[in-house]
Structure formats: structure tokens, C-alpha cells
Design a protein around this motif. Structure first.
Motif, short mmCIF file in Angstrom:
data_model
loop_
_atom_site.label_atom_id
_atom_site.label_comp_id
_atom_site.label_asym_id
_atom_site.label_seq_id
_atom_site.Cartn_x
_atom_site.Cartn_y
_atom_site.Cartn_z
N GLU A 110 0.85 -1.19 0.00
CA GLU A 110 0.00 0.00 0.00
C GLU A 110 0.88 1.24 0.00
N SER A 111 0.54 2.19 -0.85
CA SER A 111 1.31 3.43 -0.93
C SER A 111 0.42 4.53 -1.47
N ALA A 112 0.73 5.76 -1.12
CA ALA A 112 -0.01 6.89 -1.64
C ALA A 112 0.17 6.97 -3.15
N ILE A 113 -0.87 7.42 -3.85
CA ILE A 113 -0.83 7.53 -5.31
C ILE A 113 -0.07 8.80 -5.68
N LYS A 114 1.25 8.68 -5.71
CA LYS A 114 2.12 9.81 -6.04
C LYS A 114 3.13 9.34 -7.08
N PRO A 115 3.51 10.20 -8.02
CA PRO A 115 4.43 9.77 -9.07
C PRO A 115 5.86 9.62 -8.58
N MET A 116 6.53 8.61 -9.11
CA MET A 116 7.95 8.43 -8.87
C MET A 116 8.66 8.21 -10.20
#
Length: 281
Positions: free
Chosen positions: A210-216
Motif C-alpha cells: 500500500e502506498s499513496a498515489i504519487k508519481p515516482m
């Protein structure tokens, strides 16, 4: 996002081979001289940009941030240094602020306590505390607290991924990072880190479902050690499988140290990744 064809499975490697497969300093001839050059040029950069150095965010000696201002109300990239969590310091990386600053991006370099004085749990907590501090101080420093992205090299790439859960971080650029700590735990690097299986798993970004929907944006040098290339490729694949925004790029000819030239240059690939990331938030 495929595994490099020449990357072995670390589980099948002897400990001497695993140790060698993770030793960037030995793998890159002249790496000590290269880092020495970074230190000299960074000292000159800090002398010319000395308004906001060593801002204290915590009680430990290394709990300090250097802030280099590029423009009023500008976005900020927080840079996290590498050194396998047990060596180097933020002061050696100041020169790499030059690339992003050319494009009006503030740069904050964060220090943290090294192993074995700190556990990896403690180091990750320090990075989060530093982000809290930076977000609070940005309005008076001249930055926009709603536009902060993280970036880091080597162990700093790992800490960048671990910072993605912080609500103030809007995206990340991981440079030659470590995203699975299990091979680290089985290698010479664990003498100072002292990882057990539980600490390794909870601090391995590739093991988090689970992780925040943020671009990497994830990048690694095409001339790096196969195990390092595999770390980045596997983590990019992991994020893609879980529907998390990610890009993956191998920089031709770059080794574990020369890849940082791509952040130093205003037209470098890493500088461009940071710019593109900030355009998305």
C-alpha cells in the motif's frame, strides 16, 4: 521495467560474491577522487549560498538542513544523500543543487544520523521529522510548502521511497536506489546497520503493498553493478503492478557516481525528471 539480463539472483550468490556485487566504491575506479571533487566543489557552492545553512530540525548532531533558494514561492526538491546509510554527509552534495536551481527550483539537502549510531527505523523517522520542519519553515524561507518533492541517490533513493508516505511529499526521484533490504541484510553492509528480518521488511519499499498515489521517477546507470540495476528495475515493476505512477530509465554509460552529473547539469536527465515531476503536481 524488466530485470537486467545480466543480473543474478542474490539468493544464489555466495556471501563474498554478494558483498562484491554491492560494493560500488570498488566497482568504480577513481570513485574516491570523484567524491573528493564533489566535496571541494560543494564547499565552494556553500560559501556562495550561505544564507540558510544547517537549519536544525532535531536534537541529533546531523539533524540539519541546508536550504538553497532559487526563487520566491518556488517549488522545492528535498535531496537525500547516499552512503549505504553509514557514511557521507549532505555537505558533499551541495553542488548538485545547481541543476534544479537553474530552473527556479529551491533545493534542500537533509542530513541524518548514520548507522550504527542510528537504526534504519530511526533514520527513516529523522527524514520524516525533517520534512515536517521544512514544510513549516518554507513560507518564511521563500518556498511553497504545497510543492515539495523528494529525491535521493543510492541509500538516499531508498529514503526517498520511504518518504513517499509523508503527506507533504508530492512525488519522488530515486537515483540508483536500494528498494529491497534483504540482500543488504545478508551482506557486509549489515555489520553497521544491524538489520533483522522484521526491520528489513518494514523498511523495504518493494515489500510494501500500500502506498499513496504519487508519481515516482526511477533511474539507474546502465554501467552500474547488475544488482543495483535490478533493484531499480524490480521496484519500478512493483509500483506498476500496484497501479502506482512510475517511470523507469537507465542512463547510458553512467556508473553509480557519474550518474549524478545528470543532476548537476541544467540539461541533465535527472534535472529534467525533477522538472517534469514538479509540473505534475
Amino acid at each position: 521495467m524488466t530485470t537486467p539480463f545480466d543480473a543474478p539472483d542474490w539468493r544464489s550468490m555466495s556471501k563474498p560474491d554478494l558483498d562484491s556485487g554491492l560494493n560500488n566504491s570498488t566497482a568504480v575506479a577513481g570513485s574516491g577522487d570523484m567524491v573528493g571533487g564533489w566535496e571541494r566543489r560543494s564547499a565552494e557552492f556553500r560559501a556562495a549560498q550561505s544564507d540558510h545553512l544547517d537549519l536544525r530540525y532535531g536534537a541529533a548532531g546531523r539533524n540539519r538542513i541546508d536550504f538553497f533558494k532559487a526563487g520566491a514561492n518556488a517549488p522545492t526538491v528535498l535531496f537525500i544523500h547516499g552512503g549505504y546509510w553509514q557514511m557521507r554527509a549532505k555537505e558533499a552534495f551541495s553542488l548538485f543543487a545547481g541543476g534544479p536551481m537553474t530552473h527556479g527550483i529551491n533545493v534542500a539537502l537533509i542530513g541524518y544520523t548514520l548507522a550504527p549510531e542510528a537504526t534504519l527505523d530511526g533514520i527513516v523517522a529523522e527524514i520524516h521529522a525533517g520534512i515536517d520542519f521544512l514544510a513549516r519553515r518554507l513560507p518564511e524561507l521563500g518556498g511553497d510548502p504545497e510543492r515539495i518533492v523528494a529525491s535521493g541517490w543510492s541509500a538516499g533513493g531508498h529514503l526517498t521511497a520511504m518518504a513517499m508516505s509523508h503527506r507533504r511529499i508530492k512525488g519522488g526521484v530515486g537515483i540508483s536506489g536500494i528498494y529491497d533490504l534483504e540482500p543488504i541484510r545478508r551482506s557486509y553492509l549489515n555489520v553497521k546497520l544491524g538489520l533483522d528480518e522484521a526491520m528489513s521488511h518494514r523498511n523495504s519499499p518493494i515489500r510494501q503493498t500500500e502506498s499513496a498515489i504519487k508519481p515516482m521517477a526511477l533511474t539507474v546507470g546502465a554501467a552500474e553493478l547488475p544488482l543495483l540495476r535490478k533493484q531499480t528495475a524490480d521496484f519500478a515493476g512493483h509500483r506498476a503492478r500496484f497501479g502506482l505512477p512510475v517511470s523507469y530509465e537507465e542512463i547510458p554509460g553512467a556508473n553509480h557516481f557519474s550518474i549524478m552529473d545528470e543532476m548537476l547539469a541544467p540539461t541533465g536527465r535527472i534535472t529534467l525528471m525533477i522538472r517534469q515531476l514538479l509540473e505534475r503536481i
